[in-house]
Design an enzyme around this catalytic site. Sequence first.
Site, short mmCIF file in Angstrom:
data_model
loop_
_atom_site.label_atom_id
_atom_site.label_comp_id
_atom_site.label_asym_id
_atom_site.label_seq_id
_atom_site.Cartn_x
_atom_site.Cartn_y
_atom_site.Cartn_z
N ALA A 295 0.92 -1.18 0.13
CA ALA A 295 0.06 -0.03 0.15
C ALA A 295 0.82 1.26 0.11
CB ALA A 295 -0.97 -0.08 1.06
N LYS A 300 -3.01 5.09 -3.79
CA LYS A 300 -3.97 4.13 -4.14
C LYS A 300 -5.03 3.69 -3.24
CE LYS A 300 -1.15 2.08 -7.95
NZ LYS A 300 0.15 2.92 -7.81
N GLU A 316 1.43 -2.88 4.42
CA GLU A 316 2.90 -2.47 3.88
C GLU A 316 3.70 -2.91 4.79
OE1 GLU A 316 5.72 -0.78 2.54
OE2 GLU A 316 3.99 -0.73 1.38
N CYS A 412 4.52 -0.13 -11.91
CA CYS A 412 4.91 1.01 -12.47
C CYS A 412 6.48 0.69 -13.47
CB CYS A 412 5.03 2.32 -11.44
SG CYS A 412 5.45 3.79 -12.33
#
Length: 475
Positions: A295, A300, A316, A412
């Site tokens: 996260a 997001k 996370e 990404c």
Amino acid sequence: MGSEMCIRDRCLAELTESSLAERIRLRRGRRRIYAARGVAYRGLLEVEAVDAFANLIWPGLLTANELSGRDAAFATELFFGAARMQGSFDEVIAAASGKDVTSLDLEVRTVLRIGAQQLFGMRTPQHAAVSTTVELAGVMIGERVTGLVNAVIRKMAAHDWSGWTAQLYGDAQLRDRLAFEHGHPRWIVDALADSLGPAADEELAQLLAADNAPAMPMLVVRPGLAERRELLESDAEPARWSPYGASRAGAPADVAAVREGRAGVQDEGSQLVIQAAVNAAHEFGANGPWLDMCAGPGGKSALLRGLAPAALMSAELQPHRAGLVAKALRAYPAGHQVIVADGTVPAWRPEAFSLVVADVPCSGLGALRRRPESRWRRNPCDVDRLVELQARLLRTALDSVRPGGVVAYITCSPHPRETVDIIAQLPAGYRLLAAPSYLPQVPSAASALNPQCIQLFPHRHQSDAMFCALIARNS
């Protein structure tokens, strides 16, 4: 290596706000420099000396040194341009000096890169680029290096950028020439070309050029807490395709909704892949709970929380990044939980969620326009390490979704090994959805390597090169 570490230690000892301000304010002897050049020098030195992230340290440097308006714009172009083209500039410095660039002191390399950016990136008149580079060396390093810097920068000024490209790569292969011309390591050029598929030769130069174009800051509302209209009333322009985003120049904190946590900063590509995941979840009746598995830093999660029909869990691994997630979600009074957890060793039971978003750690090759120095830090071995982690995280995501639910695998990066290769062989009971169909408003969103997947590109979509595969678990 030892001497390099000593240089870095000395640089770090000098990198204080007071020492920088003193050098700029008091000058050194008869030499004077424009403050913006000194700030750019300090930033570049910090990026290389301690592997700082350019986009993270730069706002603080501008604020601490009270640069704004044209001064800030000039310093920003100098700083990011030199960071972006570092490897190619170093080739020119080596050719002009007749030395291996690593044999030059870190401080000298930094000054010469700034000189190169003025000559080739900002088209400063030659005499001005030469004189200001020598002055910068004299003030920031000392007179002992000004003779060397003067000789090298004058030889660099003998050609413009196209001239240096012709001299160094006139007979080279196309990809070698493009790599130098656009400031990308060759292995990254190859990976980007592979991601474009058969049209690579037609689009590659456009993609590399787009990587070097500064990204306009993109804001995003937190659904349920703010409407995009509020951003547009703050002189923002609506995003091209995301219904939640708006682009706006200037400091995001100038917008009240951002200060209050009812909006944030997020690239449009990131907004779009979350929109695709949510659209698929709604179609499949994935009404909750939802999981954001990797996260940090929270953008997001904040968008998911505003769109979630039920509870959201955000996991996370790094505690400080989990803190950023909590900060991003702070304006929502309830309906979410942030935990520190390793996605490869899940802290939740299997089949617990109806939507799992796995935005996995990756090489970041899709965000080179916002993180210019990262292209010179990564190498193919990093991808080897990352794909192993990505495969493990995808396995957890698949195990964590309940029958009839949806997994969104996101990176990404357009690198095929981090994207289409990872989802090429799904286990029995899972199937790829036609992800581009969940973004019908976005043109050319299908991956050339697997049209079931979304692959955005900066030259096509003016966004980060986000990848998204949507995977349904059979009922």
